[in-house]
Design an enzyme around this catalytic site. Structure first.
Site, mmCIF file in Angstrom:
data_model
loop_
_atom_site.group_PDB
_atom_site.id
_atom_site.type_symbol
_atom_site.label_atom_id
_atom_site.label_comp_id
_atom_site.label_asym_id
_atom_site.label_seq_id
_atom_site.Cartn_x
_atom_site.Cartn_y
_atom_site.Cartn_z
ATOM 1 N N GLU A 297 0.879 -1.123 0.198
ATOM 2 C CA GLU A 297 0.114 -0.080 0.298
ATOM 3 C C GLU A 297 0.990 1.250 0.189
ATOM 4 O O GLU A 297 0.324 2.308 -0.793
ATOM 5 C CB GLU A 297 -0.744 0.261 1.276
ATOM 6 C CG GLU A 297 -1.763 -1.171 0.747
ATOM 7 C CD GLU A 297 -1.800 -2.367 1.388
ATOM 8 O OE1 GLU A 297 -0.604 -2.828 2.167
ATOM 9 O OE2 GLU A 297 -2.586 -3.364 1.151
ATOM 10 N N HIS B 15 -10.992 -5.316 7.523
ATOM 11 C CA HIS B 15 -11.741 -4.809 6.635
ATOM 12 C C HIS B 15 -13.153 -4.092 7.301
ATOM 13 O O HIS B 15 -14.020 -4.145 6.427
ATOM 14 C CB HIS B 15 -12.432 -5.897 5.939
ATOM 15 C CG HIS B 15 -11.247 -7.006 5.607
ATOM 16 N ND1 HIS B 15 -10.512 -8.076 6.504
ATOM 17 C CD2 HIS B 15 -10.624 -7.653 4.848
ATOM 18 C CE1 HIS B 15 -9.590 -7.865 5.260
ATOM 19 N NE2 HIS B 15 -10.027 -8.210 4.507
#
Lengths: 105, 329
Positions: free
Chosen positions: B60, B129
Site C-alpha cells: 500500500e 476490513h
C-alpha cells in the site's frame, strides 16, 4: 449477480456417494449461510448439511430419494457479487423498541 | 432511467473520468484483471488498456508513493487501497507526501490524487476490513475527505474528486455498495461545490448529522420518529474535510437539536468536531446539548458483534429523546 454451484461434499472416509433424504429448501428460496440445506443419507449415517453460501436457490440438481456421487453438482445458488470478503447486507425493515415524545412547549 | 448500485455508479464514474481525461490512471491491488474485489473497476482494463488500469503488488505504501510520482509527472492517479484497514501502511506516504507536496512546493506542484478506499463496516468482514478512518484523514492538513451515501452521490462526488487538483480521500461505504437507485449519470446535474452537505430528509424537531452508510440508518430512524410525531431532519455531511459548517449551522439553528451519528469510535472521532462546530455556531439556538451516537472505543469487532457495535435505530432514537427531554437546570 453470479451463479455458484456446490458439489456433494466428501462426507467421510471411503464414502463415494449419498442419497438425498429431504431437501430443506426449495428452488427460489433465499438461504442464509449455515442454515439447514439438505438431509443426506450415506451408508454410515444420515446428516444434515448446512448451506455453504447465502443466496437464492436457483436449482436443485437431484430429487429426493436420488443418489449422487461425491463431487457431482448438488445445488446452484444465485448470489450477489459480494467480493472476496464479507456478506451482502440484508435490507431489513428496522425494528424499534424506543418511542419518542415531543416536549409539551 | 437506468438503475445503478453504488458499485456500478462508481464504475461508471471511473469510466467517464477516463474517457474525459487521458491523464486519469487507475491502479491498485486486483483492480485490473479481477475488476476490483467489489467490481468497482470491472471492465475498465479491457476498455482503457493495461497502461491506464493496472494491478500493483500488495504494497500500500508503494501504491501511494507511485501516485505521488505520477501526479508530479502530470497524471491524475486514482489509486485504490483494497480495504480501509490496509491503508495504515500507506499513512506515511499519504500524510508526509500526498498531503504536503502542494504546500512544500509553495504551490508549484499539485497532487490531483483521488484515493478510493472501501470503508466502514456492515458487511461482517474479517478484521482490518471494517475501519472508519475519516477522523485520521480529516485531521491531516492538505487532504480533502468525502464519503458518498447513495449511488448518484457516489457518481457525482467521485467525478468531482477526480477533477479536483487537490488530494481527495474517497471513502466508499462498503455496506451500501449493493444499494440501488435510479438516476441518469449522463444528465448534467447541478453539482454543488466541494464541501457542501445535503439535506436528505427535511424536518423541524432536530437534526441527525451523518455520512456514508449511517445516512441510511438515520433515514430509517427519522421515518420511525415520524410515527411518533417527531420530524427529524437528516443532514448528509458528504464532505468530511472541509465540513459544511454553514449548512450544518443553518439546519441546527432551525431544528434546535442535533444528534451526530457515526460508525467510528466515540473518542476524538469526527462527531466531536461536528459537535464543536454546532456549539460554536448555534449555542444560543440549541435547546439541548449535542448528542453523539457512535461505535464504541474498541477495535472494530468481528462480524458476530457488528450489529451491537454499529449505531442502531434504537440508540439513535434514545439520543433524540435525550435532546427532546433536556431541561436547563
Amino acid at each position: 449477480m453470479a451463479e455458484v454451484t456446490f458439489p456433494l461434499p466428501d462426507l467421510g472416509e471411503g464414502l463415494i456417494s449419498a442419497r438425498v433424504l429431504e431437501w430443506l429448501v426449495a428452488e427460489g428460496d433465499w438461504v442464509e449461510r449455515n442454515a439447514p440445506l439438505v438431509e443426506l443419507e450415506t451408508t454410515k449415517s444420515a446428516v444434515e448439511i448446512p448451506s455453504p453460501q447465502s443466496g437464492r436457490v436457483a436449482r436443485l440438481h437431484v430429487g429426493e430419494d436420488e443418489e449422487l456421487a461425491v463431487g457431482a453438482p448438488l445445488v446452484t445458488f444465485t448470489v450477489e457479487d459480494a467480493g472476496i470478503v464479507g456478506t451482502v447486507p440484508e435490507e431489513r425493515k428496522p425494528h424499534r423498541r424506543v418511542r419518542l415524545t415531543l416536549p409539551e412547549d | 432511467m437506468p438503475e445503478f448500485s453504488l458499485q456500478q455508479a462508481l464504475n461508471v464514474a471511473l469510466c467517464h473520468a477516463c474517457e474525459d481525461d487521458d491523464r486519469v490512471l487507475i491502479f491498485g491491488e486486483d483492480v485490473g484483471t479481477l475488476g476490483g474485489v467489489f467490481r468497482v473497476t470491472d471492465g475498465l482494463r479491457d476498455k482503457f488498456g493495461e497502461h491506464r488500469v493496472f494491478d500493483t503488488p500488495l504494497a500500500e505504501s508503494a501504491i501511494m508513493g507511485m501516485a505521488v510520482g505520477l501526479a508530479v509527472a502530470g497524471w491524475r492517479p486514482v489509486p485504490e487501497i483494497q480495504f480501509d484497514g490496509f491503508s495504515y501502511p500507506a499513512i506515511d506516504q499519504i500524510a508526509n507526501q500526498v498531503a504536503r507536496m502542494h504546500y512544500r512546493s509553495r504551490g508549484v506542484l499539485n497532487m490531483p490524487i483521488t484515493l478510493r478506499l472501501p470503508s466502514f463496516g456492515g458487511i461482517k468482514a474479517p478484521e482490518h476490513h471494517g475501519e472508519s478512518l475519516e477522523a485520521l484523514f480529516a485531521h491531516v492538513p492538505g487532504l480533502k475527505v468525502v464519503a458518498p451515501a447513495t449511488p448518484s452521490e457516489g457518481y457525482h462526488l467521485l467525478r468531482q474528486a477526480i477533477a479536483d487538483p487537490d488530494p481527495v480521500i474517497f471513502l466508499e461505504p462498503k455496506s451500501r455498495y449493493w444499494h440501488r437507485e435510479t438516476f441518469d449519470p449522463t444528465e448534467p446535474a447541478e453539482i454543488p461545490p466541494p464541501g457542501t452537505s445535503r439535506i436528505a430528509r427535511p424536518g423541524e424537531h432536530g437534526t441527525l448529522v451523518a455520512w456514508g452508510a449511517m445516512v441510511a440508518r438515520c433515514l430509517q430512524a427519522a421515518e420511525l420518529a415520524a410515527e411518533d410525531g417527531v420530524e427529524l431532519e437528516v443532514l448528509d455531511l458528504r464532505w468530511l474535510k472541509p465540513i459544511d459548517a454553514d449548512g450544518l449551522a443553518r439546519s441546527v439553528a432551525r431544528t434546535r437539536r442535533a444528534v451526530v451519528v457515526h460508525e467510528a469510535p466515540l473518542s476524538a472521532g469526527l462527531g466531536a468536531e461536528v459537535s464543536a462546530l454546532i456549539t460554536e455556531r448555534c449555542f444560543a439556538d440549541l435547546r439541548a446539548p449535542v448528542q453523539r451516537v457512535t461505535g464504541f472505543d474498541v477495535p472494530y469487532p468481528s462480524g458476530a458483534l457488528e450489529d451491537e457495535y454499529l449505531p442502531s435505530v434504537d440508540r439513535i432514537l434514545t439520543a433524540v429523546q435525550t435532546t427532546l427531554e433536556y431541561r436547563r437546570g
